[in-house]
Design an enzyme around this catalytic site. Structure first.
Site, mmCIF file in Angstrom:
data_model
loop_
_atom_site.group_PDB
_atom_site.id
_atom_site.type_symbol
_atom_site.label_atom_id
_atom_site.label_comp_id
_atom_site.label_asym_id
_atom_site.label_seq_id
_atom_site.Cartn_x
_atom_site.Cartn_y
_atom_site.Cartn_z
ATOM 1 N N SER A 85 -1.789 -23.621 -3.223
ATOM 2 C CA SER A 85 -0.780 -24.113 -2.294
ATOM 3 C C SER A 85 0.624 -23.737 -2.773
ATOM 4 O O SER A 85 0.915 -22.564 -2.954
ATOM 5 C CB SER A 85 -0.941 -25.625 -2.102
ATOM 6 O OG SER A 85 -0.177 -26.091 -1.018
ATOM 7 N N ASP A 122 -5.334 -21.718 7.862
ATOM 8 C CA ASP A 122 -5.038 -22.649 6.771
ATOM 9 C C ASP A 122 -4.790 -24.063 7.298
ATOM 10 O O ASP A 122 -3.948 -24.284 8.180
ATOM 11 C CB ASP A 122 -3.812 -22.160 6.008
ATOM 12 C CG ASP A 122 -3.466 -23.049 4.837
ATOM 13 O OD1 ASP A 122 -4.010 -22.833 3.749
ATOM 14 O OD2 ASP A 122 -2.648 -23.983 5.029
ATOM 15 N N HIS A 134 -8.034 -25.396 2.729
ATOM 16 C CA HIS A 134 -6.817 -25.277 1.937
ATOM 17 C C HIS A 134 -7.171 -25.528 0.475
ATOM 18 O O HIS A 134 -7.721 -26.569 0.136
ATOM 19 C CB HIS A 134 -5.766 -26.299 2.408
ATOM 20 C CG HIS A 134 -4.397 -26.086 1.819
ATOM 21 N ND1 HIS A 134 -3.559 -25.085 2.250
ATOM 22 C CD2 HIS A 134 -3.725 -26.740 0.843
ATOM 23 C CE1 HIS A 134 -2.419 -25.146 1.568
ATOM 24 N NE2 HIS A 134 -2.503 -26.131 0.700
#
Length: 401
Positions: A183, A279, A346
């Site tokens: 991330s 995503d 994710h």
């Protein structure tokens, strides 16, 4: 068919309006003795160099030593956790683990790419495995201070202090090293990839990977630029511009140079991009945040893709196509690798079920761990791009309540 994973708020928490803080909390490491639990180590001397968290506390990391054939191999995982773009948001953030080491978990479970078991992590299980904690709010890239509010924007210094600490712990003797991140940490691995390469002699095998860090400068559902506007605040407030590559800032504004699509072409180090084409975080918080959907027209679709109408599905397909277009620079070099699955996921390296398990996501009949290993060890080229949704039945999709 792989069913979607219902993720409760304690596991996958998204806050956008109050600071775009993305956090993943998984307490299995404290509850399950079968998992490897690794203690937090602070870097007190980093403070002398101004390398401190938002609140001025020292940064930290979790380290589990390698063994056997992996004793001189290192994988560094940069923690993710969103960003803060205003004084108000950063003041709030410094009362959380993403802004102060006072609030960081003292023990973390090492799973996925950080696991020490060959049956869970076949290629990296016996490496030195490190998780560098994230407590600055600008993807380890800020440089500045707000004295009036007691805020320190020192992400760049934290990265440098962390690398210096690890070099002294033995990374200077590495024969191979992988910089990764999830991330916001995946964005950091893109920003710092060439810098990481320069820490080592040319004879050392060094590569980088970004997991869920390819944030797009995309148009949101209302026709605006939610993430671009947010990034402008992060970059401006935290003094990020001076730490962005001049190869980008020489012809684009600093905010544009915080987007990976404008950075990847200048990465000289072998690089692997792992990203879900849809995503989950970007769908929820960049493409269709609550602020651009005041009447809740997207609510049912965000909860369950089977509820999406044809217009909404096309919007998501357009996002995927933009991603595929923006990653083209990575496809031009044989040294790079790709695993772009058509999932609503994710961060797939840190979770065991997506990294390497019996029912993990597949592309070309290979799991993520196998694909990353094939690329890193040059066993075979990996340029795996999935067909469009809904063709992939191996996804572990995230649905946020």
């Amino acid at each position: 068919m792989r069913t979607a994973v219902m993720v409760a708020a304690v596991v996958f928490v998204l806050f956008f309006s109050n600071g775009l803080v993305l956090g993943k909390v998984d307490n299995r490491g404290l509850l399950n003795p079968d998992l490897l639990s690794v203690n937090l180590t602070l870097i007190p001397r980093a403070a002398a160099k101004g390398a401190v968290c938002l609140d001025g506390t020292p940064p930290g990391y979790h380290f589990h030593p390698g063994f056997g054939s992996g004793a001189n191999s290192w994988v560094i995982q940069l923690e993710g956790g969103g960003w803060c773009n205003s004084i108000k948001n950063c003041v709030f953030r410094k009362t959380t683990p993403r802004g102060s080491s006072k609030f960081m978990e003292k023990i973390l479970a090492f799973t996925g790419i950080l696991s020490n078991r060959s049956e869970e992590n076949p290629d990296f299980y016996n490496w030195n495995r490190v998780k560098l904690r994230y407590c600055d709010g600008a993807s380890f890239s800020g440089e500045g201070q707000d004295q009036a509010n007691g805020l320190f924007f020192r992400g760049q210094r934290i990265f440098e202090a962390g690398m210096e600490e690890l070099m002294e712990k033995g990374m200077k003797n590495a024969d191979q090293a992988l910089l990764s991140g999830c991330s916001a940490g995946g964005l950091a691995s893109i920003i710092h990839c060439n810098e990481f390469r320069d820490l080592f002699p040319s004879t050392v095998k060094v590569k980088c990977m970004s997991d869920a860090g390819f944030f797009l400068d995309a148009i949101d559902a209302a026709g605006g630029h939610t993430l671009r506007n947010f990034y402008a605040g992060v970059v401006g407030l935290q003094g990020v511009a001076k730490n962005l590559p001049s190869s980008c800032t020489s012809h684009l504004n600093p905010t544009s140079c915080f987007f990976p699509q404008n950075l990847v072409a200048n990465i000289k180090t072998p690089f692997f991009l792992l990203n879900a084409a849809y995503d989950a975080w970007q769908f929820q918080e960049s493409l269709v945040p609550t602020s651009v959907d005041p009447h809740g027209e997207w609510k049912a679709c965000k909860f369950d893709r089977s509820n999406c109408n044809s217009t909404q599905i096309q919007f998501l397909q357009d996002f995927r196509m933009q991603m595929l277009d923006d990653i083209k620079p990575l496809t031009r070099s044989d040294q790079n690798g790709l695993f772009i699955n058509s999932c609503f996921a994710h961060c797939q390296t840190e979770k065991q079920d997506t990294w390497y398990a019996n029912d993990s996501p597949l592309l070309g009949n290979k799991k993520i761990a196998e694909s990353v290993g094939d690329w890193f060890f040059d066993r075979s080229p990996v340029k795996a791009i999935d067909c469009a949704y809904p063709c992939d039945k191996t996804c572990h999709d995230l649905i946020v309540k």
